[in-house]
Design a protein around this motif. Structure first.
Motif, mmCIF file in Angstrom:
data_model
loop_
_atom_site.group_PDB
_atom_site.id
_atom_site.type_symbol
_atom_site.label_atom_id
_atom_site.label_comp_id
_atom_site.label_asym_id
_atom_site.label_seq_id
_atom_site.Cartn_x
_atom_site.Cartn_y
_atom_site.Cartn_z
ATOM 1 N N ASP A 94 -5.273 1.987 -2.586
ATOM 2 C CA ASP A 94 -6.014 0.792 -2.171
ATOM 3 C C ASP A 94 -6.511 0.016 -3.389
ATOM 4 O OD1 ASP A 94 -5.632 1.336 0.519
ATOM 5 O OD2 ASP A 94 -7.585 2.316 0.755
ATOM 6 N N ASP A 95 -6.988 0.730 -4.408
ATOM 7 C CA ASP A 95 -7.455 0.076 -5.630
ATOM 8 C C ASP A 95 -6.322 -0.669 -6.326
ATOM 9 O OD1 ASP A 95 -9.980 1.079 -5.161
ATOM 10 O OD2 ASP A 95 -9.837 2.670 -6.673
ATOM 11 N N ASP A 148 -7.055 6.311 -1.762
ATOM 12 C CA ASP A 148 -8.097 5.462 -2.338
ATOM 13 C C ASP A 148 -7.600 4.748 -3.581
ATOM 14 O OD1 ASP A 148 -9.943 6.229 -0.357
ATOM 15 O OD2 ASP A 148 -10.522 8.002 -1.504
ATOM 16 N N GLN A 149 -6.896 5.470 -4.435
ATOM 17 C CA GLN A 149 -6.343 4.858 -5.639
ATOM 18 C C GLN A 149 -5.273 3.831 -5.265
ATOM 19 O OE1 GLN A 149 -4.548 7.582 -8.417
ATOM 20 N NE2 GLN A 149 -4.533 6.087 -10.057
ATOM 21 N N ARG A 188 -17.150 7.592 2.724
ATOM 22 C CA ARG A 188 -15.716 7.896 2.739
ATOM 23 C C ARG A 188 -15.159 7.671 4.137
ATOM 24 N NH1 ARG A 188 -13.026 9.105 -1.652
ATOM 25 N NH2 ARG A 188 -14.193 10.100 -3.292
ATOM 26 N N ARG A 191 0.835 -1.206 0.000
ATOM 27 C CA ARG A 191 0.000 0.000 0.000
ATOM 28 C C ARG A 191 0.866 1.251 0.000
ATOM 29 N NH1 ARG A 191 -2.697 3.772 2.817
ATOM 30 N NH2 ARG A 191 -4.777 4.233 2.083
ATOM 31 N N ASN A 246 -2.659 9.057 -3.912
ATOM 32 C CA ASN A 246 -4.046 9.094 -3.480
ATOM 33 C C ASN A 246 -4.325 7.816 -2.698
ATOM 34 O OD1 ASN A 246 -6.892 8.370 -3.590
ATOM 35 N ND2 ASN A 246 -7.161 10.075 -5.002
#
Length: 173
Positions: free
Chosen positions: A35-36, A32-33, A90, A21, A30
């Motif tokens: 995590d994706d 969130d990105q 979020r 991560r 980012n």
């Protein structure tokens, strides 16, 4: 997959998810990105685990997968965005990064994706040139030239003079 293979996969992922991560975040900036990217990588890793687990350097293989997922994401554009009936909840925002980190992140975002990947792997993940070349599937010379071009671009971005802001009394500050 067999139970022993599943256990090996889970042990590997549980032991490396924080580092994966971090690497993904350094690449994209980012959370969130990041995590994706990690989710996409560990999903592909699960499907290929019996073969990948036999590799000499599993970490290097997974690092390559994350970088390729990042570069593919940069190439995709907006067509990949999924629409939902309602916005997802979020999580709480992490503490604001220090100013230098934000400045560096903004500058890195302006560098081409491949140069950005080279800079992150070389300087933030502290990988040697040969390892970065292997991850990106290119020569050592390409890594060195991409590093040079990326650093030159970062210097241009970071050395740009800040435009003067007019003060209310008519003079520049």
């Amino acid at each position: 997959m067999s139970d022993t293979s599943d256990a090996g996969y889970l042990d590997y992922v549980n032991g490396r998810v924080v580092a994966l991560r971090r690497m993904a975040f350094l690449l994209c900036g980012n959370p969130d990105q990041a995590d994706d990217l990690v989710q996409e990588t560990i999903t592909k890793l699960y499907a290929r685990w019996p073969r990948i687990s036999q590799a000499d350097n599993v970490d290097a293989y997974v690092h390559t997968m994350i970088v390729r997922a990042f570069l593919d994401e940069k190439r995709r554009g907006w067509w990949r965005v999924g629409l939902f009936a309602s916005a997802p909840e979020r999580p709480a925002l992490p503490p604001r990064p220090v100013e230098e980190q934000a400045t560096l992140r903004a500058a890195l975002a302006q560098v081409p994706a491949r140069q950005q990947a080279v800079l992150v792997l070389r300087f933030l993940c502290d990988l040697p040139v040969a390892e970065v070349a292997r991850i990106l599937g290119c020569t050592d010379g390409t890594v060195k030239s991409q590093t040079s071009h990326g650093l030159k671009r970062l210097r241009q971005i970071l050395d740009e003079p800040v435009p003067a802001i007019d003060s209310p009394d008519g003079g520049a500050r």
